[in-house]
Design an enzyme around this catalytic site. Structure first.
Site, PDB file in Angstrom:
ATOM      1  N   ASP A  67       0.856  -1.195   0.000  1.00 36.06           N
ATOM      2  CA  ASP A  67       0.000   0.000   0.000  1.00 36.06           C
ATOM      3  C   ASP A  67       0.890   1.243   0.000  1.00 36.06           C
ATOM      4  O   ASP A  67       2.096   1.156   0.244  1.00 36.06           O
ATOM      5  CB  ASP A  67      -0.938  -0.004   1.222  1.00 36.06           C
ATOM      6  CG  ASP A  67      -0.212  -0.047   2.563  1.00 36.06           C
ATOM      7  OD1 ASP A  67       1.032  -0.147   2.585  1.00 36.06           O
ATOM      8  OD2 ASP A  67      -0.881   0.032   3.600  1.00 36.06           O
ATOM      9  N   ASN A 136      -7.391  -1.030  14.675  1.00 33.28           N
ATOM     10  CA  ASN A 136      -8.808  -1.298  14.391  1.00 33.28           C
ATOM     11  C   ASN A 136      -8.982  -2.490  13.454  1.00 33.28           C
ATOM     12  O   ASN A 136     -10.053  -2.693  12.883  1.00 33.28           O
ATOM     13  CB  ASN A 136      -9.483  -0.059  13.802  1.00 33.28           C
ATOM     14  CG  ASN A 136      -8.898   0.337  12.456  1.00 33.28           C
ATOM     15  OD1 ASN A 136      -7.929  -0.257  11.992  1.00 33.28           O
ATOM     16  ND2 ASN A 136      -9.479   1.340  11.823  1.00 33.28           N
ATOM     17  N   HIS A 138      -7.325  -2.970  10.598  1.00 37.94           N
ATOM     18  CA  HIS A 138      -7.095  -2.729   9.165  1.00 37.94           C
ATOM     19  C   HIS A 138      -5.823  -3.418   8.701  1.00 37.94           C
ATOM     20  O   HIS A 138      -4.893  -3.658   9.470  1.00 37.94           O
ATOM     21  CB  HIS A 138      -7.111  -1.238   8.827  1.00 37.94           C
ATOM     22  CG  HIS A 138      -5.911  -0.445   9.214  1.00 37.94           C
ATOM     23  ND1 HIS A 138      -5.896   0.453  10.250  1.00 37.94           N
ATOM     24  CD2 HIS A 138      -4.661  -0.392   8.685  1.00 37.94           C
ATOM     25  CE1 HIS A 138      -4.711   1.021  10.336  1.00 37.94           C
ATOM     26  NE2 HIS A 138      -3.937   0.521   9.407  1.00 37.94           N
ATOM     27  N   GLU A 143      -9.755  -0.598   5.498  1.00 39.34           N
ATOM     28  CA  GLU A 143     -10.280  -0.219   6.815  1.00 39.34           C
ATOM     29  C   GLU A 143     -11.567  -0.995   7.113  1.00 39.34           C
ATOM     30  O   GLU A 143     -12.132  -1.636   6.220  1.00 39.34           O
ATOM     31  CB  GLU A 143     -10.541   1.280   6.827  1.00 39.34           C
ATOM     32  CG  GLU A 143      -9.256   2.088   6.693  1.00 39.34           C
ATOM     33  CD  GLU A 143      -9.430   3.510   7.183  1.00 39.34           C
ATOM     34  OE1 GLU A 143      -9.653   3.689   8.383  1.00 39.34           O
ATOM     35  OE2 GLU A 143      -9.353   4.421   6.351  1.00 39.34           O
TER      36      GLU A 143
HETATM   37  C1  GLP Z   1      -0.716   1.483   8.411  1.00 40.58           C
HETATM   38  C2  GLP Z   1      -0.459   0.897   7.014  1.00 40.58           C
HETATM   39  C3  GLP Z   1      -0.374  -0.606   7.045  1.00 40.58           C
HETATM   40  C4  GLP Z   1       0.364  -1.054   8.293  1.00 40.58           C
HETATM   41  C5  GLP Z   1      -0.508  -0.756   9.484  1.00 40.58           C
HETATM   42  C6  GLP Z   1       0.179  -0.998  10.820  1.00 40.58           C
HETATM   43  O1  GLP Z   1      -1.691   2.458   8.368  1.00 40.58           O
HETATM   44  N1  GLP Z   1      -1.410   1.339   6.032  1.00 40.58           N
HETATM   45  O2  GLP Z   1       0.271  -1.087   5.878  1.00 40.58           O
HETATM   46  O3  GLP Z   1       0.611  -2.449   8.238  1.00 40.58           O
HETATM   47  O4  GLP Z   1      -1.062   0.560   9.422  1.00 40.58           O
HETATM   48  O5  GLP Z   1       1.188  -0.062  11.022  1.00 40.58           O
HETATM   49  P1  GLP Z   1       2.266  -0.205  12.186  1.00 40.58           P
HETATM   50  O6  GLP Z   1       3.076  -1.415  11.871  1.00 40.58           O
HETATM   51  O7  GLP Z   1       3.070   1.075  12.108  1.00 40.58           O
HETATM   52  O8  GLP Z   1       1.513  -0.342  13.463  1.00 40.58           O
END
Ligand code: GLP
Length: 246
Positions: A67, A136, A138, A143
């Site tokens: 992403d 949450n 996602h 989402e």
């Molecule tokens: C972000 C990204 C995801 C990521 C997730 C967790 O918003 N869009 O690709 O895996 O949230 O992020 P983190 O590893 O910093 O907690």
């Protein structure tokens, strides 16, 4: 599906690195999908070290982004494309021609999404897709409420997601309004899924994902239908699961 609870984040990184080393040893030209974020930053440092020491070789592998934000130059420090290059692809010598990323155009179309999924299929599919999870539930930018049937597509980021990113951008206004993400159906097409979660902020999402029936309320729950999903957790992220530490 299996979940493995390990002592701490370092142990999660080490176990994931070992899975990756095995994958690349077995198939040096593997296609790997990569997320960005705190869950994988320690892993990417370990991968850099392993590449420098010759324990991991990514020079024949193919890299696909999970992403990214749209509407920013690829060189912007908050672009996941930039972070992945700096943290992983350059240090580990992934050839430029082997890196597939989302472009700079904020108008990422349905055809662009189909082309991204087609590029993955043209490589025979992702051999392994690394994933994180949001508090949450996602995954990528899928989402709560996201369709389990979606391929790669553009998303309008929610206010909550943009507020969460405001710190990194300096203000919420500076956070892009749109992003591109592999959809849950694209993610489910990968041959192996490896999801990492560390810290107590992920405990509720992990419990919803792994102990409740699949529901769009927790996008990560879609992944439990996959035949080869490994969830690697530290103690805090596993706090609301039954069972103990490995
Ligand atoms: C972000 C990204 C995801 C990521 C997730 C967790 O918003 N869009 O690709 O895996 O949230 O992020 P983190 O590893 O910093 O907690």
């Amino acid at each position: 599906m299996r979940w493995i609870v390990l002592e701490d984040a370092r142990a999660v990184d080490a176990r994931t690195l070992s899975l990756l080393c095995g994958q690349l040893a077995e198939k040096p030209d593997s296609a790997i999908g990569y997320p960005t974020g705190a869950s994988v930053s320690g892993l990417y440092r370990e991968m850099q070290r392993a590449c420098a020491e010759g324990a991991l070789d990514l020079t024949r592998s193919w890299a696909f982004q999970l992403d990214d934000y749209l509407g920013l130059p690829l060189s912007h420090p908050q672009r996941f494309a930039h972070m992945l290059r700096e943290q992983l692809f350059y240090p580990c010598g992934v050839p430029e021609a082997h890196i597939r990323q989302f472009g700079e155009n904020p108008g990422f179309s349905e055809a662009d999404g189909r082309a991204y999924d087609a590029a993955i299929r043209a490589r025979g599919g992702l051999d392994l897709l690394l994933l994180g999870i949001g508090a949450n539930g996602h995954v990528g930018f899928n989402e709560p409420g996201a369709s389990f049937a979606a391929g790669t597509h553009r998303v309008a980021l929610s206010r909550g997601m943009r507020l969460g990113a405001a710190g990194a951008f300096g203000s919420v206004e500076a956070v892009p309004r749109y992003a591109a993400t592999m959809g849950l159906a694209s993610i489910l097409e990968a041959k192996k899924l490896v999801l990492l979660a560390m810290g107590s902020a992920k405990a509720d999402a992990i419990a919803a994902m792994l102990t409740q029936p699949p529901s769009p309320d927790c996008p990560a729950s879609a992944l439990t239908a996959h035949g080869d999903l490994t969830v690697l957790l530290d103690r805090e992220a596993a706090a609301r699961l039954p069972g103990g530490i490995e």
